[in-house]
Design a protein around this motif. Structure first.
Motif, PDB file in Angstrom:
ATOM      1  N   GLU A  78       0.847  -1.194   0.000  1.00 51.74           N
ATOM      2  CA  GLU A  78       0.000   0.000   0.000  1.00 51.74           C
ATOM      3  C   GLU A  78       0.882   1.244   0.000  1.00 51.74           C
ATOM      4  O   GLU A  78       1.537   1.549   1.001  1.00 51.74           O
ATOM      5  CB  GLU A  78      -0.925   0.006   1.224  1.00 51.74           C
ATOM      6  CG  GLU A  78      -2.121  -0.924   1.109  1.00 51.74           C
ATOM      7  CD  GLU A  78      -3.051  -0.548  -0.043  1.00 51.74           C
ATOM      8  OE1 GLU A  78      -3.256   0.665  -0.262  1.00 51.74           O
ATOM      9  OE2 GLU A  78      -3.537  -1.461  -0.732  1.00 51.74           O
ATOM     10  N   PHE A  79       0.905   1.948  -1.122  1.00 48.49           N
ATOM     11  CA  PHE A  79       1.733   3.147  -1.275  1.00 48.49           C
ATOM     12  C   PHE A  79       0.897   4.392  -0.984  1.00 48.49           C
ATOM     13  O   PHE A  79      -0.168   4.586  -1.564  1.00 48.49           O
ATOM     14  CB  PHE A  79       2.294   3.199  -2.702  1.00 48.49           C
ATOM     15  CG  PHE A  79       3.021   4.477  -3.025  1.00 48.49           C
ATOM     16  CD1 PHE A  79       4.261   4.751  -2.470  1.00 48.49           C
ATOM     17  CD2 PHE A  79       2.459   5.415  -3.883  1.00 48.49           C
ATOM     18  CE1 PHE A  79       4.937   5.928  -2.768  1.00 48.49           C
ATOM     19  CE2 PHE A  79       3.125   6.596  -4.200  1.00 48.49           C
ATOM     20  CZ  PHE A  79       4.367   6.848  -3.635  1.00 48.49           C
ATOM     21  N   VAL A  80       1.400   5.234  -0.074  1.00 45.36           N
ATOM     22  CA  VAL A  80       0.722   6.483   0.294  1.00 45.36           C
ATOM     23  C   VAL A  80       1.634   7.647  -0.096  1.00 45.36           C
ATOM     24  O   VAL A  80       2.703   7.838   0.503  1.00 45.36           O
ATOM     25  CB  VAL A  80       0.414   6.544   1.805  1.00 45.36           C
ATOM     26  CG1 VAL A  80      -0.285   7.852   2.158  1.00 45.36           C
ATOM     27  CG2 VAL A  80      -0.423   5.340   2.238  1.00 45.36           C
ATOM     28  N   PRO A  81       1.274   8.430  -1.122  1.00 47.93           N
ATOM     29  CA  PRO A  81       2.157   9.520  -1.569  1.00 47.93           C
ATOM     30  C   PRO A  81       2.277  10.630  -0.524  1.00 47.93           C
ATOM     31  O   PRO A  81       1.341  10.907   0.229  1.00 47.93           O
ATOM     32  CB  PRO A  81       1.466  10.051  -2.831  1.00 47.93           C
ATOM     33  CG  PRO A  81       0.387   9.073  -3.169  1.00 47.93           C
ATOM     34  CD  PRO A  81       0.043   8.351  -1.914  1.00 47.93           C
ATOM     35  N   THR A  82       3.443  11.250  -0.498  1.00 46.57           N
ATOM     36  CA  THR A  82       3.641  12.428   0.362  1.00 46.57           C
ATOM     37  C   THR A  82       3.964  13.659  -0.493  1.00 46.57           C
ATOM     38  O   THR A  82       4.234  14.729   0.034  1.00 46.57           O
ATOM     39  CB  THR A  82       4.790  12.189   1.357  1.00 46.57           C
ATOM     40  OG1 THR A  82       5.962  11.803   0.637  1.00 46.57           O
ATOM     41  CG2 THR A  82       4.445  11.099   2.351  1.00 46.57           C
ATOM     42  N   VAL A  83       3.968  13.483  -1.826  1.00 48.12           N
ATOM     43  CA  VAL A  83       4.147  14.615  -2.751  1.00 48.12           C
ATOM     44  C   VAL A  83       2.928  14.683  -3.662  1.00 48.12           C
ATOM     45  O   VAL A  83       2.138  13.736  -3.729  1.00 48.12           O
ATOM     46  CB  VAL A  83       5.428  14.452  -3.609  1.00 48.12           C
ATOM     47  CG1 VAL A  83       6.664  14.529  -2.753  1.00 48.12           C
ATOM     48  CG2 VAL A  83       5.403  13.146  -4.410  1.00 48.12           C
ATOM     49  N   LYS A  84       2.782  15.806  -4.353  1.00 52.74           N
ATOM     50  CA  LYS A  84       1.654  15.959  -5.291  1.00 52.74           C
ATOM     51  C   LYS A  84       2.180  16.460  -6.631  1.00 52.74           C
ATOM     52  O   LYS A  84       3.339  16.915  -6.723  1.00 52.74           O
ATOM     53  CB  LYS A  84       0.604  16.916  -4.717  1.00 52.74           C
ATOM     54  CG  LYS A  84       1.112  18.306  -4.398  1.00 52.74           C
ATOM     55  CD  LYS A  84       0.029  19.117  -3.716  1.00 52.74           C
ATOM     56  CE  LYS A  84       0.472  20.560  -3.468  1.00 52.74           C
ATOM     57  NZ  LYS A  84       1.623  20.678  -2.546  1.00 52.74           N
ATOM     58  N   ILE A  85       1.356  16.369  -7.632  1.00 47.40           N
ATOM     59  CA  ILE A  85       1.753  16.789  -8.985  1.00 47.40           C
ATOM     60  C   ILE A  85       2.147  18.272  -8.962  1.00 47.40           C
ATOM     61  O   ILE A  85       1.446  19.114  -8.388  1.00 47.40           O
ATOM     62  CB  ILE A  85       0.600  16.550  -9.990  1.00 47.40           C
ATOM     63  CG1 ILE A  85       0.347  15.043 -10.131  1.00 47.40           C
ATOM     64  CG2 ILE A  85       0.916  17.162 -11.348  1.00 47.40           C
ATOM     65  CD1 ILE A  85      -0.900  14.687 -10.910  1.00 47.40           C
ATOM     66  N   GLY A  86       3.291  18.559  -9.573  1.00 44.85           N
ATOM     67  CA  GLY A  86       3.789  19.937  -9.609  1.00 44.85           C
ATOM     68  C   GLY A  86       4.900  20.201  -8.617  1.00 44.85           C
ATOM     69  O   GLY A  86       5.638  21.187  -8.750  1.00 44.85           O
ATOM     70  N   ASP A  87       5.030  19.329  -7.588  1.00 44.75           N
ATOM     71  CA  ASP A  87       6.112  19.508  -6.609  1.00 44.75           C
ATOM     72  C   ASP A  87       7.460  19.253  -7.267  1.00 44.75           C
ATOM     73  O   ASP A  87       7.599  18.386  -8.133  1.00 44.75           O
ATOM     74  CB  ASP A  87       5.955  18.528  -5.436  1.00 44.75           C
ATOM     75  CG  ASP A  87       4.810  18.913  -4.512  1.00 44.75           C
ATOM     76  OD1 ASP A  87       4.252  20.014  -4.705  1.00 44.75           O
ATOM     77  OD2 ASP A  87       4.482  18.116  -3.603  1.00 44.75           O
ATOM     78  N   ARG A  88       8.465  20.008  -6.818  1.00 45.71           N
ATOM     79  CA  ARG A  88       9.829  19.763  -7.278  1.00 45.71           C
ATOM     80  C   ARG A  88      10.529  18.864  -6.251  1.00 45.71           C
ATOM     81  O   ARG A  88      10.455  19.115  -5.056  1.00 45.71           O
ATOM     82  CB  ARG A  88      10.606  21.070  -7.464  1.00 45.71           C
ATOM     83  CG  ARG A  88      10.059  21.924  -8.602  1.00 45.71           C
ATOM     84  CD  ARG A  88      11.100  22.905  -9.112  1.00 45.71           C
ATOM     85  NE  ARG A  88      12.307  22.260  -9.615  1.00 45.71           N
ATOM     86  CZ  ARG A  88      12.412  21.696 -10.817  1.00 45.71           C
ATOM     87  NH1 ARG A  88      11.371  21.677 -11.648  1.00 45.71           N
ATOM     88  NH2 ARG A  88      13.555  21.158 -11.202  1.00 45.71           N
ATOM     89  N   VAL A  89      11.207  17.837  -6.748  1.00 42.47           N
ATOM     90  CA  VAL A  89      11.896  16.901  -5.853  1.00 42.47           C
ATOM     91  C   VAL A  89      13.351  16.750  -6.291  1.00 42.47           C
ATOM     92  O   VAL A  89      13.683  16.940  -7.460  1.00 42.47           O
ATOM     93  CB  VAL A  89      11.216  15.506  -5.846  1.00 42.47           C
ATOM     94  CG1 VAL A  89       9.843  15.571  -5.216  1.00 42.47           C
ATOM     95  CG2 VAL A  89      11.142  14.903  -7.242  1.00 42.47           C
ATOM     96  N   VAL A  90      14.199  16.417  -5.313  1.00 38.51           N
ATOM     97  CA  VAL A  90      15.617  16.156  -5.590  1.00 38.51           C
ATOM     98  C   VAL A  90      15.965  14.779  -5.019  1.00 38.51           C
ATOM     99  O   VAL A  90      15.158  14.158  -4.323  1.00 38.51           O
ATOM    100  CB  VAL A  90      16.522  17.240  -4.962  1.00 38.51           C
ATOM    101  CG1 VAL A  90      16.249  18.596  -5.583  1.00 38.51           C
ATOM    102  CG2 VAL A  90      16.331  17.294  -3.449  1.00 38.51           C
ATOM    103  N   ALA A  91      17.162  14.291  -5.333  1.00 36.35           N
ATOM    104  CA  ALA A  91      17.600  12.980  -4.846  1.00 36.35           C
ATOM    105  C   ALA A  91      17.501  12.911  -3.327  1.00 36.35           C
ATOM    106  O   ALA A  91      17.947  13.827  -2.618  1.00 36.35           O
ATOM    107  CB  ALA A  91      19.038  12.720  -5.288  1.00 36.35           C
ATOM    108  N   GLY A  92      16.895  11.853  -2.823  1.00 38.66           N
ATOM    109  CA  GLY A  92      16.752  11.670  -1.380  1.00 38.66           C
ATOM    110  C   GLY A  92      15.417  12.111  -0.828  1.00 38.66           C
ATOM    111  O   GLY A  92      15.059  11.756   0.304  1.00 38.66           O
ATOM    112  N   ASP A  93      14.637  12.895  -1.602  1.00 40.74           N
ATOM    113  CA  ASP A  93      13.316  13.326  -1.126  1.00 40.74           C
ATOM    114  C   ASP A  93      12.377  12.123  -0.993  1.00 40.74           C
ATOM    115  O   ASP A  93      12.399  11.203  -1.817  1.00 40.74           O
ATOM    116  CB  ASP A  93      12.695  14.335  -2.098  1.00 40.74           C
ATOM    117  CG  ASP A  93      13.189  15.738  -1.848  1.00 40.74           C
ATOM    118  OD1 ASP A  93      13.845  15.952  -0.817  1.00 40.74           O
ATOM    119  OD2 ASP A  93      12.930  16.620  -2.686  1.00 40.74           O
TER     120      ASP A  93
END
Length: 589
Positions: free
Chosen positions: A117-132
């Motif tokens: 069961e995967f629960v996202p902690t980001v949403k579309i449009g967020d910028r992410v980098v390695a390790g996020d």
């Protein structure tokens, strides 16, 4: 690309025709597709260490290179698992091939069918980098598995969805600055001989509470620190390692059975599912990963098992967890290095070990530490490395022990004479040391009060004084000592028997919290102080030793956990009353 075998020498295979291969590439050897790793290259000739039995393999067999270094699969499903030295799941292999590992068997480390069961902690449009952290999976009831952006990927989240997925399914799409869409799954791979990156490393400032009084009070280990447990056969190395794995206040334990006896690993497998975590009451296996490469398994895989274990530990550290890696033992790992070095016909160093032994040990221990993890959200994790050393005959002047002692900051020296006297843990308080005491002192002063460190120093000085007095006693007998020196011997005996000695097989005494340790040590040292004051008033030492409270102190470590504070207070009050009565009587005379 493929080549052909020209020489087979045990786990070492030499193959030609591999000009385009690289050192550290994983290869498949022969019809059975045995797993191997390239150690060195000379022109198009490669020396390969094979991680499986090579009997029946001969010149002319085909060698195929995969083009990838030896790597581990990192993702949900590792906890509560048991792997061999190259991360093959032993439980699944047993279902396929029975109780022995069939040669050439290829089973993925992570279950490809199980849904998480995967629960996202980001949403579309967020910028992410390695390790996020892009989402979480509740892997076990004890550990929340954080799904992180792999190293080398950054950009904008263009797709992410909650739901049930296997480890290979795409759960998130990240569009990098050059317009490429990167598919992120619950799983990532990492080469075992490469350190996982981090932002920065810190000085360890918190102790690792192991529940073992001789360790926590006298020779503490910091979270993110390094420790060695050397000792001869039968001195209790494995039980000390088991105790650390069971009771250390870390989030995840990676236990590496590297070259030790198979029945010791069996004990771990039988015990751990039955044991409860003292912090949350859950089975200990829910936060434990076992890597079994025992003495009857291929010697080359023993060398890889250390790297496999610490790479898995680094992955959980990067989530922000406190992780402990326990290797039992690095001596057997060094023996595997020596065997491969001999077959490669390298110039031997001291006692036949390769000249690079010390640097390889350092590469392992230096992967420990307290770090700030990669990613835009600030989080820190720690990796503590504890290695057992099994010097032949208990001789710590041999190369593995000496190289380890130059690297680690905590040395718990096990003593066979203590073990034969049934004093366990058999850690010698005169030869052991911890270099973390000064950096941990502020934590102790804040959490336990400044009296704790004063009591520690007092206890160590009494034990050292006892060692000097014992030399005199051997020459002229105990009656020649002054009453004060005889009391020192009695107090030292109490510290040894009533405080340091601990029973790993007794539920109440197996684990001792810091608060309980501080109270027990305080009672023993207060007995010494009050007796000296009473003797100044004319009291007889013989009477002071025979007070009923003395026996109560001896039994204090077996007082049930839920009532120990009240019991210890009562013992202390009884001791004060009984000593003051004797002092009053001595003064009147």
């Amino acid at each position: 690309m493929s080549g052909t075998v020209t020489k087979v020498s045990g786990p070492l295979v030499v193959a030609e025709g591999l000009a385009d291969a690289n050192v550290a590439d994983v290869v498949r050897v022969g019809k059975q597709r045995l797993i191997g790793e390239i150690l060195n290259m000379t022109g198009d000739s490669a020396s390969i260490q094979v991680y499986e039995e090579t009997s029946g393999l001969g010149p002319g067999a085909v060698v195929e290179t995969t083009g990838y270094p030896l790597s581990v699969e990192l993702g949900p499903g590792m906890l509560n698992g048991i792997y061999d030295g190259i991360q093959r799941p032993l439980t699944e292999i047993r279902e396929i091939s029975g109780h022995t590992i069939a040669r050439g068997i290829d089973v993925p480390a992570l279950n490809r069918q199980k849904l998480w069961e995967f629960v996202p902690t980001v949403k579309i449009g967020d910028r992410v980098v390695a390790g996020d952290v892009i989402g979480t999976v509740q892997e076990t009831s004890a550990i929340l598995h954080k799904i992180m952006v792999p190293v080398g990927i950054s950009g904008e989240v263009v797709s992410v969805q909650e739901g049930s997925y296997t480890v290979e399914d795409t759960v998130c799409l990240v569009k990098s600055a050059d317009g490429v869409n990167h598919k992120l799954s619950l799983m990532q791979r990492w080469p075992v001989r490469v350190n996982r990156p981090y932002e920065k490393k810190y000085v360890p400032l918190r102790p690792l509470c192991s529940g073992q009084r001789v360790i926590d009070t006298l020779f503490p280990l910091a979270k993110g620190g390094t420790a060695a447990v050397p000792g001869p056969f039968g001195s209790g190395k494995t039980v000390v390692q088991h105790q650390l794995a069971k009771w250390s206040d870390v989030d995840v334990v990676v236990y590496i059975g590297c070259g030790e006896r198979g029945n010791e690993m069996t004990d771990v497998l039988m015990e751990f599912p039955e044991l409860k975590d003292p912090r949350n009451g859950e089975p200990l296996m829910k936060r434990t990963i076992l890597i079994a490469n025992t003495s009857d398994m291929p010697v080359a895989a023993r060398e890889a098992s250390i790297y496999t274990g610490i790479t898995i530990a680094e992955y959980f550290r990067d989530m922000g967890y406190d992780v402990a890696v326990i290797a039992d033992s690095t001596s057997r790992w060094a023996e595997a290095l020596r065997e491969m070095s001999g077959r490669l016909e390298e110039m031997p160093g001291e006692e036949g070990y390769p000249a690079y032994l010390a640097s390889r040990l350092a590469q392992f221990y230096e992967r420990a530490g307290v770090v700030e993890c990669l990613g835009s959200d600030v989080r820190s994790g720690s990796l503590t490395a504890i290695g057992a050393v099994s010097p032949p005959g208990g001789d710590t002047s041999e190369p593995v022990s000496q190289a380890t002692m130059r690297i680690v900051k905590v040395f718990w020296g096990l003593d066979s004479s203590l073990a034969y006297a049934r004093h366990f843990p058999a850690i010698n308080w005169l030869t052991s040391y911890s270099l973390y005491v000064d950096s941990l002192k502020p934590w102790y002063d804040k959490e336990l009060g400044d009296q704790f460190m004063k009591n520690r120093e007092k206890a160590l000085s009494i034990l050292q004084e006892e060692s000097s007095l014992q030399e005199i006693v051997k020459l002229v007998g105990q009656d020649s000592l002054s009453a004060g020196d005889r009391l020192t011997l009695e107090t030292a005996k109490m510290i040894r028997e009533d405080f340091l000695q601990q029973n790993a097989f007794m539920d109440v005494d197996s684990y001792s919290s810091y608060d309980r340790q501080a109270l027990l040590m305080h009672i023993v040292l207060e007995y010494d102080r009050l007796c000296r004051e009473a003797m100044d008033s004319g009291a007889e030492l013989g009477e002071l030793i025979r007070i009923p409270a003395r026996e109560q102190i001896g039994r204090a470590k077996s007082v049930p956990e839920e009532v120990y504070k009240a019991e210890y207070k009562q013992i202390y009050e009884n001791m004060k009353t009984q000593i003051s009565q004797i002092a009053a009587g001595g003064g009147e005379e």
